[in-house]
Structures are given as structure tokens and as C-alpha cells.
Design an enzyme around this catalytic site. Sequence first.
Site, PDB file in Angstrom:
ATOM      1  N   SER A 260       0.838  -1.203   0.000  1.00 47.34           N
ATOM      2  CA  SER A 260       0.000   0.000   0.000  1.00 47.34           C
ATOM      3  C   SER A 260       0.872   1.252   0.000  1.00 47.34           C
ATOM      4  O   SER A 260       2.096   1.171   0.113  1.00 47.34           O
ATOM      5  CB  SER A 260      -0.923  -0.001   1.215  1.00 47.34           C
ATOM      6  OG  SER A 260      -0.174   0.320   2.374  1.00 47.34           O
ATOM      7  N   LYS A 261       0.216   2.376  -0.099  1.00 42.98           N
ATOM      8  CA  LYS A 261       0.919   3.664  -0.226  1.00 42.98           C
ATOM      9  C   LYS A 261       1.967   3.882   0.862  1.00 42.98           C
ATOM     10  O   LYS A 261       2.991   4.506   0.625  1.00 42.98           O
ATOM     11  CB  LYS A 261      -0.103   4.804  -0.155  1.00 42.98           C
ATOM     12  CG  LYS A 261      -0.993   4.863  -1.370  1.00 42.98           C
ATOM     13  CD  LYS A 261      -1.231   6.311  -1.794  1.00 42.98           C
ATOM     14  CE  LYS A 261      -2.052   6.412  -3.053  1.00 42.98           C
ATOM     15  NZ  LYS A 261      -1.450   5.680  -4.180  1.00 42.98           N
ATOM     16  N   ARG A 262       1.673   3.370   2.051  1.00 41.64           N
ATOM     17  CA  ARG A 262       2.628   3.648   3.135  1.00 41.64           C
ATOM     18  C   ARG A 262       3.978   2.955   2.902  1.00 41.64           C
ATOM     19  O   ARG A 262       4.979   3.299   3.531  1.00 41.64           O
ATOM     20  CB  ARG A 262       2.029   3.312   4.494  1.00 41.64           C
ATOM     21  CG  ARG A 262       1.977   1.864   4.822  1.00 41.64           C
ATOM     22  CD  ARG A 262       1.135   1.582   6.053  1.00 41.64           C
ATOM     23  NE  ARG A 262       0.717   0.199   6.019  1.00 41.64           N
ATOM     24  CZ  ARG A 262       1.441  -0.806   6.485  1.00 41.64           C
ATOM     25  NH1 ARG A 262       2.609  -0.572   7.039  1.00 41.64           N
ATOM     26  NH2 ARG A 262       0.994  -2.043   6.409  1.00 41.64           N
ATOM     27  N   GLY A 264       5.413   2.912  -0.119  1.00 41.54           N
ATOM     28  CA  GLY A 264       6.071   3.616  -1.223  1.00 41.54           C
ATOM     29  C   GLY A 264       5.107   3.724  -2.385  1.00 41.54           C
ATOM     30  O   GLY A 264       3.897   3.575  -2.207  1.00 41.54           O
TER      31      GLY A 264
END
Length: 488
Positions: A260-262, A264
Site C-alpha cells: 500500500s501507499k505507506r 512507497g
Amino acid sequence: MEEIRVRIAPSPSGNLHVGTARTALFNYLFAKKNNGKFVLRIEDTDAERTSQAYVDNIFDSLKALGLNWDEGPDVGGEYGPYTQSERFDIYPKYIQELLDKGFAYECFCTPEELEAEKEQATANKQAYVYSKKCENLTEEEKAKLRAEGRKPAIRFNIAKAQKAFHETSILAFEDLVKGHLQQDTNLIGDFVILKSNGAPTYNYAVVIDDMLMKISHIIRGEDHISNTFKQILIYEALGAEVPRFGHLGMILAPDRSKLSKRHGATAVSEFVEKGYLTEALINFVALLGWSPSDANEIKSLEEIAQDFRINEVSSSNSIFEYDKLNWMNGQYIKKMDIKELTKMAKPFLAKYDLTELTEEQLEKVVAATREPITILSDLTNDVSYFFGKDIEFEEGVKEANIDTEQGQAILKEFASRIDSLAFDDEEKLHEQMAEFRNFFKEQGIKPKVTMWTIRAALTGRTHGADMGVVLEVLGKDKVQYRINKAIV
Ligand code: GLU
């Protein structure tokens, strides 16, 4: 042999995710390997979550990765994707067929009634399966509910279809990647295929489209396995040939959670914006489940296509190692044609006045700084001293290399030689610099120490591009200015 036809069917509720890119790639490779066709279909039945910007992003990202699809509606000489929302008039016909054959029925349950059923199941600690309350409504009962203003949804009748085509309640298939898979269909609720507002649901529309597009093999993420059982029954109920299925393991982050976005970047376009090369990205993505038959992991799409076999794809999850991607991207940057690389680097140099350098000089700068960078955006900082008059010093560099008695002596000596330096003659300049280093070596100063001082004064750092390139590209005026400025 039947024609091999595969597809990627992204939902445009976000930018093209690397996971979808991997699925697209494996379908593309399978098609290439088997002289088949690769189809793109945009699944935008969920209008609320869909946006044109995402459709465009999917389109552009697939193209940038080289995953060109083979057919679709012609838009100005190019193939567009098939788009479900443009196919809404196709879906009702098969709904009617399923109703007529008794494999589907109208359901008048309200959201509140369904919610109550679900709550009851939770209270009983049971997995929720629709009660089939509406399965056997009489025409009279239906008319009454209609008169109340209720609009029916259409549900698929799992048990009826299963009984018609299978001996027991177990539905099984041979997965191309995972082998034998099976499911007890008693645990699958009769699911909605057409919503009360007339919109087809994913599990239904996907079958109609895959059937009409004659898709022979469906390769997708293992999160779709539970859908596959539902879809197989719809094919059977329609008397259509069931395609072969292959389910890929999931892509996990290095910490083994869902990528997920966290962790990268996750969208292809995000990686490109950060300075990853699409050639490196697609190569890296291929290795998430596939391994080459030789030890060389760096391979072009063409080479991967030659070497790809779907039955050798790993059925387990893959870890998205950002470090490995960085390494691989660095390998591509190192080998890339310098003109091409310079072109790709320009967006990352937008904050500089590129007119300060000729194209040839810029190529020299890129060539001299491409190692050891891993992503193009590293260049922004790494080439800063080639632009503008003044430089910024990295922490401690000035104090250690310039503000010392020895540093000042080196700079003064260098300043006295600038006029005679051959800035335009690489070879001569090289000799002159060697001679300069020797001058101090004879006084017991190590050549690299001498050069640190000059480099520090000219670039603000102790590491960077080859000194010959630095001197040549900066040119006499800037060199003189920066050296004089460093002398106190
Ligand atoms: N639109 C679906 C998705 O994005 C497609 C799944 C499939 O390949 O059938 O998950």
C-alpha cells in the site's frame, strides 16, 4: 488449436497499480508465447468509483510499459479498450436467458431486510448466505411487491446450476497456476447479477464479456478465486464454454502486509514520476512470480516473452522488494543509450536553466553522474553544481577541505594555473591535472587529498562526477570564480 485469447480487465477506480500491471504482463506474455491475442477491457460498471482520469492513466501506463493490446474499438487508427459502460445494452439479453432457464430469479428484498439477515447470521456465528427468500415467489406475490413500488434485483441460483451440471455440491477446476481447486457450492449464496437499478454486477458482466470476447484463458490474482466458482456456473448455465483459469499469488510489501501507499509508490505512473524507467519496472514486475531459465534476471520484455511459461509461475505470494527494484533501475540507467537517458532525465532537471549547457555538455553531465544513481530523480541533486554561479557546500566539506592552511595553499596554486589549463582538450587537461597533483605529492600531500580540495571548491562536495568533466563543463570563467571565492 483454439485461438488463445486473454485479457486484462482493470476497474478504473485508481491509477494503474503495479499488481494490475503484473497481471497484465503475465496475460500479455502468455498471449505472445502462444501467438494469441491480448485484450484490454475497462470494467467501469461501478460508476461512482470510476473516473476518466483513471481510465486515461490505465491506458497510458500500459502503453508506457510496452503492454500494447491487440484489439478493441478503433479510435482514429488506434485500438481503444472495450468499455463496459458502452456495452450496457448487451447484458439484459443473457439475464433473460438465465431467468427463462430457471437459473436466475427476481429478488425483491430491501437493503434493510438483507441487513437483518446478515445480522442474524453474525449473531448465530454463521457465514452469511442469502436465504433464498425470493426464490419461489408466485407471479401474484411478485405483482403485489411491484405494486408496492419495489424494483427487483436478479439473483443467480447457485444450487440449480450446480445440480444441473454436477453430481455433488462440489465444484472443481484445474487452475493453470494453482492446480486442483474446489469449493462446496452450498457455501456460496445466490448472488445478485443485475441490480435493481438495472446495472449488471461484476461477476455477471465479466462472464458475458469474456464469453462474447471469446477469452480462452483468464489469468488474474488469487483474490478472484471465490469469484471464479460463481463465474463457472454462469458459463455453464448459459451453455458457454468455460475458459481455463490461472490465479496468481498476491504481491506483498517487504513487511508481508498488503502493498500500500505507506510502503512507497504503488501506481505505475507514480514510479515513473519518481524516475523509474518503464523497462526496469516491467522487468522487475515480471520477476514477481516468474523466474528466468538462466541466471540473468535483467531481461527485455521480448526476452521474457520467449522464456515465459505460465505453468512455471509461482503459486505463492511475491514480495515487492523496493531495494531490488532500485538496484535493477540503476542497472538500466547504467546501460541506457546516453541520448535517450538525457531526454528522460530532463524532467528531473526542470529547476535548472538548461540553456547554460549545450546538449553535448548535458549528455556529458548525465554520463558522468549516472552512476551510482538508482532513480532518475537522484540526478536533480547530483548535477546541481553544474548550474548557476554559486554552489552549496555539503556539511563539513568546506571546513575540512578549504578552510585549512593546506587547502588554501592547494587552491592558490591551482588558481595560478587556471589561465593555462586546456579546458577544451580533454587529454591535455588530464595531463595538466596529473602534473598539478604531483606538485603536491612531492610535498607529501596525497593526490586524492589535493583533488578533494579542488572538488570541494568547485562542487561543494568531495564526491561526484569525473573532475575532467567538471572542469570542462564548468569552463574557465566559472572555475575561476568558484576557486577565487574559496580563497580567503
Ligand atoms: N475488474 C476486475 C478487477 O479489477 C477484473 C477482475 C478479472 O480479471 O476478472 O479486479
